[in-house]
Design a protein around this motif. Structure first.
Motif, PDB file in Angstrom:
ATOM      1  N   TYR A  50     -10.339   7.424   1.428  1.00  0.00           N
ATOM      2  CA  TYR A  50     -10.934   7.562   2.767  1.00  0.00           C
ATOM      3  C   TYR A  50     -12.208   8.394   2.741  1.00  0.00           C
ATOM      4  O   TYR A  50     -12.294   9.403   2.041  1.00  0.00           O
ATOM      5  CB  TYR A  50      -9.916   8.174   3.729  1.00  0.00           C
ATOM      6  CG  TYR A  50      -8.992   7.119   4.300  1.00  0.00           C
ATOM      7  CD1 TYR A  50      -7.925   6.628   3.545  1.00  0.00           C
ATOM      8  CD2 TYR A  50      -9.219   6.564   5.558  1.00  0.00           C
ATOM      9  CE1 TYR A  50      -7.101   5.637   4.035  1.00  0.00           C
ATOM     10  CE2 TYR A  50      -8.391   5.568   6.065  1.00  0.00           C
ATOM     11  CZ  TYR A  50      -7.340   5.105   5.295  1.00  0.00           C
ATOM     12  OH  TYR A  50      -6.529   4.101   5.789  1.00  0.00           O
ATOM     13  N   GLY A  98     -10.967   3.755   5.291  1.00  0.00           N
ATOM     14  CA  GLY A  98     -10.435   3.552   3.940  1.00  0.00           C
ATOM     15  C   GLY A  98     -11.348   2.637   3.138  1.00  0.00           C
ATOM     16  O   GLY A  98     -11.462   1.452   3.439  1.00  0.00           O
ATOM     17  N   ASP A 111      -3.048   4.738   9.215  1.00  0.00           N
ATOM     18  CA  ASP A 111      -4.155   3.774   9.235  1.00  0.00           C
ATOM     19  C   ASP A 111      -4.036   2.743   8.125  1.00  0.00           C
ATOM     20  O   ASP A 111      -4.348   1.573   8.317  1.00  0.00           O
ATOM     21  CB  ASP A 111      -5.485   4.527   9.117  1.00  0.00           C
ATOM     22  CG  ASP A 111      -6.680   3.605   9.243  1.00  0.00           C
ATOM     23  OD1 ASP A 111      -6.909   3.113  10.370  1.00  0.00           O
ATOM     24  OD2 ASP A 111      -7.359   3.341   8.236  1.00  0.00           O
ATOM     25  N   SER A 112      -3.567   3.173   6.966  1.00  0.00           N
ATOM     26  CA  SER A 112      -3.496   2.251   5.817  1.00  0.00           C
ATOM     27  C   SER A 112      -2.184   1.490   5.769  1.00  0.00           C
ATOM     28  O   SER A 112      -2.001   0.643   4.896  1.00  0.00           O
ATOM     29  CB  SER A 112      -3.684   3.028   4.511  1.00  0.00           C
ATOM     30  OG  SER A 112      -2.634   3.975   4.370  1.00  0.00           O
ATOM     31  N   VAL A 138      -7.518   2.750  -2.509  1.00  0.00           N
ATOM     32  CA  VAL A 138      -8.178   3.008  -1.227  1.00  0.00           C
ATOM     33  C   VAL A 138      -8.441   4.506  -1.167  1.00  0.00           C
ATOM     34  O   VAL A 138      -7.540   5.308  -1.436  1.00  0.00           O
ATOM     35  CB  VAL A 138      -7.286   2.614  -0.040  1.00  0.00           C
ATOM     36  CG1 VAL A 138      -7.991   2.891   1.289  1.00  0.00           C
ATOM     37  CG2 VAL A 138      -6.876   1.146  -0.130  1.00  0.00           C
ATOM     38  N   GLN A 172      -4.274   9.063   7.830  1.00  0.00           N
ATOM     39  CA  GLN A 172      -4.683   8.079   6.815  1.00  0.00           C
ATOM     40  C   GLN A 172      -3.519   7.185   6.382  1.00  0.00           C
ATOM     41  O   GLN A 172      -3.697   5.991   6.132  1.00  0.00           O
ATOM     42  CB  GLN A 172      -5.301   8.792   5.597  1.00  0.00           C
ATOM     43  CG  GLN A 172      -6.605   9.512   5.954  1.00  0.00           C
ATOM     44  CD  GLN A 172      -7.286  10.156   4.766  1.00  0.00           C
ATOM     45  OE1 GLN A 172      -6.905   9.948   3.620  1.00  0.00           O
ATOM     46  NE2 GLN A 172      -8.320  10.950   5.041  1.00  0.00           N
ATOM     47  N   LEU A 195     -10.825  -0.832   4.795  1.00  0.00           N
ATOM     48  CA  LEU A 195      -9.496  -1.372   5.096  1.00  0.00           C
ATOM     49  C   LEU A 195      -9.309  -1.575   6.600  1.00  0.00           C
ATOM     50  O   LEU A 195      -9.486  -0.638   7.382  1.00  0.00           O
ATOM     51  CB  LEU A 195      -8.444  -0.388   4.548  1.00  0.00           C
ATOM     52  CG  LEU A 195      -6.977  -0.763   4.716  1.00  0.00           C
ATOM     53  CD1 LEU A 195      -6.646  -2.061   3.993  1.00  0.00           C
ATOM     54  CD2 LEU A 195      -6.086   0.365   4.206  1.00  0.00           C
ATOM     55  N   TYR A 229       0.868  -1.175   0.000  1.00  0.00           N
ATOM     56  CA  TYR A 229       0.000   0.000   0.000  1.00  0.00           C
ATOM     57  C   TYR A 229       0.905   1.225   0.000  1.00  0.00           C
ATOM     58  O   TYR A 229       1.868   1.281   0.767  1.00  0.00           O
ATOM     59  CB  TYR A 229      -0.885   0.016   1.250  1.00  0.00           C
ATOM     60  CG  TYR A 229      -2.036  -0.959   1.172  1.00  0.00           C
ATOM     61  CD1 TYR A 229      -3.323  -0.515   0.885  1.00  0.00           C
ATOM     62  CD2 TYR A 229      -1.834  -2.329   1.350  1.00  0.00           C
ATOM     63  CE1 TYR A 229      -4.393  -1.399   0.787  1.00  0.00           C
ATOM     64  CE2 TYR A 229      -2.900  -3.227   1.254  1.00  0.00           C
ATOM     65  CZ  TYR A 229      -4.174  -2.756   0.975  1.00  0.00           C
ATOM     66  OH  TYR A 229      -5.219  -3.637   0.868  1.00  0.00           O
ATOM     67  N   VAL A 286      -3.198   4.389  -2.016  1.00  0.00           N
ATOM     68  CA  VAL A 286      -4.008   5.072  -1.017  1.00  0.00           C
ATOM     69  C   VAL A 286      -4.076   6.518  -1.497  1.00  0.00           C
ATOM     70  O   VAL A 286      -3.111   7.272  -1.398  1.00  0.00           O
ATOM     71  CB  VAL A 286      -3.375   4.977   0.385  1.00  0.00           C
ATOM     72  CG1 VAL A 286      -4.226   5.733   1.400  1.00  0.00           C
ATOM     73  CG2 VAL A 286      -3.200   3.513   0.778  1.00  0.00           C
TER      74      VAL A 286
END
Lengths: 499, 499
Positions: free
Chosen positions: B157, B167, B99-100, B155, B96, B357, B56, B82
């Protein structure tokens, strides 16, 4: 798994654009709503016959709006249609019905002689004419609102090169992706209308019906091929696309004379085997927008089609595989052929069959890791365009050189006095095999002159060593030459010679 | 399983129609072959960065041809993008990225301030500007020749009711089916050209890129919205389709005056929230072919669009679900609503996300048996046309961007002087809606300082345009904010202002 599910095609289309014209046959036009209503009615009558979801049932019909309604009624109920070629003998049809374990046969009174014979052979089969079906009682049907793309929708038999015919499984997904792949190549306009004069029992015709439903497009069905009528229909019904095989196109091109097709007519989709370069060139001169294509029952119609922008520069090529599909040429060692080397065409894609009905072994021989071996021979040019040379079984090897009958036939039919030609290989002491040709002609011909003509256009080893004049070149319903029959003719001729 | 596999989209398109114009940006036009070459080059440079298949990686870019090349380079390598909204603050973006679990961030020097701040927050992240990337070493990349439609491609958000953004997983299949569903509705012509002035980091813009590749269609990218420039581009670049949000359309309609758009311009695809009937009627009078549509990040753009033939008779409706998709209205008891009853819109189809996600629980709450709960409210008329009444009761749509009150409230209450906060949207001439906030505070506060505080943590469009101090935020027994009552307060405040 959710990805595999889709709304029932007809249900969705009738919901989306109920009032658009959908199917036209003779003087009747049916909107998508009317097509749905007709098909729904028939679905209720099929239920009354005892058919249920998942059954296999035979369909022996000719081109007609009602044929579309019956096919679609099958889809509404998720009954698998074993679609039968109406040119087959009763014996051949009975064989396919038995092989597919069909529980019912839907046919029409026009085939009464045929289906009575079938019934005699299969007394346990329920045989119903559409005329009887349409007057049968109606039971409120439970419509399959969602289809699974992996489920079988239709079965069509193909003979292949050897032995008994095999039932090609065509899933909803095969039909769906075929329609989508075609639209991405040809585009899609509100004004489109596809003329269907190819048999609806063939994938060439059935796929037009699927496109009509998926695109929301009008289709015009014709039950017989007559070049005059076809040209009239294109003009009067504002046809924009038509599927043809070579023999049809030859007659249309000749009939047109100095006239042109209307400007709105944008695609003459030419499939069902090779076309002579002369024909393609003549069409080009007349502005007939020929799109050569390559496909088969196992690929749910087209898998390779020439894009509009290459119709001139790549004349004679079948084009490139449609967006979702892939293609390779394999050499005899099972390696991918490079350069312009000819080899077997293998294909892959979501429009490619999952296999043959009840024939796991043959299926897994023909389909390896998703790649289906077509048995056909072709090569890719430097830009990746496919040129189909021939069916593998027909390949003639003469003195170590490959002779592709289609190429020889193309040259023969380009001669002004020759109407049609079929070439086969015969054993030869010196060369292993040599090509010989069967011809149908316009007038009496001088064989020596024909040979001279060929020698001007072909390497010597490709020129037929014998020419036989016959009344008709035997072809199957898909207009493919039946070379077995040509071999049979030859045996008979030789027997006569001996006497 | 073979059904899930497809050729890599760009690879296939560049093979099919290499010479067609693909992407136009400012004075440059790139053919599909050139787009492939550019993307291939970047893929080799991404490899050099250490990225590998399945990673990612974040992308923070503005509208530009190079943005398309980078997105497509990701697809060539099967790296999951992302895709970051460049209007977000460094803090929001860092959240973000964390998080991803993105391993790299590709951005551009224009965002230097932002990405330096991100780098401070995430020192272990590899941050590279495209300018650095394009001059990096090149390692021959291994291209993913086949994609699996079930694999994650991108992805994006979106925030929900609960504050933190989630996501949205968008698979190759989501993007593919979205493009196909749109083509079956809008048709597809060789002459088509789609103008992209909506952000490419939104699904509205990204989906235009996908359509360009899948259809073989030219797209024109613009980096800023200016109604004069847009009208000029439509005329000069022979644009046929454009995606807009209401605020853009209002300005285009006004700028047009008594002029008309060229006849070839066939579709103004209007999404991103509700449109006033006045606007739609004005467009109708001027012959602007508006197609209302309804969609979201979770449906990979459009899922409901009005068909051409209903654009007049069903003015104000978003239309019917695209061919592959389905829609239902649910009443509060969880039963399907009938008649014209309003209820929550739920949707299903191969373009609908597989989930969020790393958020299995929330995913399985929102998606049940393939049906995704949008949270939006609407009803179906007697013909099955969708009318969207309200985006998720509390959602604020400002200039096409979604503002989630809970997220803004979360930031406000993180300020040491603020006890509680409630955010609602109010009508705004320019943006459709803008957020305003009600606060309860510990001490007297300086509103300007609160705004500055918000600007550090929230994209500008999310920052409340007005702050009102009140005694208590009205909440129900379950502590949910009663936004209706906040709206009531506002009315009273305004009434007082008038006196």
């Amino acid at each position: 798994m959710a990805n595999q599910v889709m709304p029932n095609l007809l249900l969705k289309r009738a919901f989306l654009t109920p009032d658009r014209p959908a199917i036209q046959f003779k003087n009747e036009t049916y909107s998508f709503k009317e097509v749905y209503e007709k098909s729904y009615q028939i679905a209720g009558q099929l239920i009354h016959l005892g058919l249920t979801k998942g059954d296999y049932a035979g369909v022996l019909l000719s081109n007609h709006a009602e044929t579309a309604f019956i096919y679609l009624a099958f889809q509404l109920l998720d009954i698998k249609a074993v679609i039968l070629n109406n040119r087959l003998t009763a014996e051949e049809i009975a064989w396919q019905l038995t092989d597919s374990k069909a529980v019912v046969l839907i046919t029409e009174t026009a085939f009464a002689c045929k289906y009575e014979e079938i019934y005699k052979a299969l007394p346990e089969l329920t045989v119903t004419s559409k005329e009887e079906l349409f007057s049968a009682d109606f039971i409120e049907p439970i419509i399959t609102e969602e289809i699974n793309l992996d489920d079988v929708c239709t079965v069509m038999y193909t003979s292949g090169t050897t032995g008994h015919p095999k039932g090609v499984l065509q899933t909803y997904g095969n039909h769906w992706w075929s329609a989508v792949g075609s639209a991405l190549n040809l585009g899609l306009s509100e004004k489109d209308c596809w003329l269907c004069v190819v048999p609806m029992f063939h994938i060439s015709g059935y796929s037009i019906l699927i496109r009509s439903i998926v695109y929301g497009m009008r289709m015009v069905i014709q039950d017989t091929f007559n070049e005059k009528e076809i040209i009239k229909a294109i003009q009067n019904e504002k046809v924009t696309i038509m599927s043809v095989v070579s023999t049809m196109l030859i007659r249309i091109e000749a009939e047109l004379g100095d006239n042109k097709l209307p400007e709105e007519f944008r695609c003459m989709l030419l499939g069902g085997g090779p076309a002579s370069k002369t024909l393609l060139e003549n069409c080009m001169v007349k502005g007939i927008p020929v799109f050569q294509t390559y496909g088969m029952t196992e690929t749910a119609s087209q898998i390779v089609t020439l894009s509009p922008e290459y119709s001139l520069s790549k004349l004679g090529s079948a084009g490139k595989p449609l967006f979702p599909s892939q293609l390779k040429i394999m050499d005899p060692n099972g390696e991918e052929a490079r350069g312009k080397t000819a080899g077997e065409i293998i294909v892959k894609g979501p429009n490619v069959t999952i296999g043959y009905l009840n024939r796991e072994e043959e299926s897994s021989e023909k389909i390896v890791n998703g790649w289906f071996s077509t048995g056909d021979i072709g090569y890719l040019d430097e830009d990746g365009f496919l040129y189909v040379l021939d069916r593998r079984s027909d390949l003639i090897i003469s003195g170590g050189e490959n002779v592709y009958p289609a190429e020889v036939e193309g040259v023969l039919t380009s001669h002004p006095d020759i109407v049609d030609a079929g070439v086969i290989g015969v054993e030869d002491e010196n060369w292993g095999e040599v090509p010989i040709a069967f011809l149908t002609t316009k007038t009496e011909i001088d064989k020596d002159k024909i040979s001279t003509f060929c020698l001007q256009k072909l390497a010597k080893y490709k020129v037929p060593k014998q020419l036989y004049i016959i009344d008709q070149i035997p072809r199957n319903a898909a207009k493919k030459i039946l070379r077995r029959e040509l071999r049979q003719y030859l045996k008979e001729l030789k027997r006569q010679d001996c006497n």
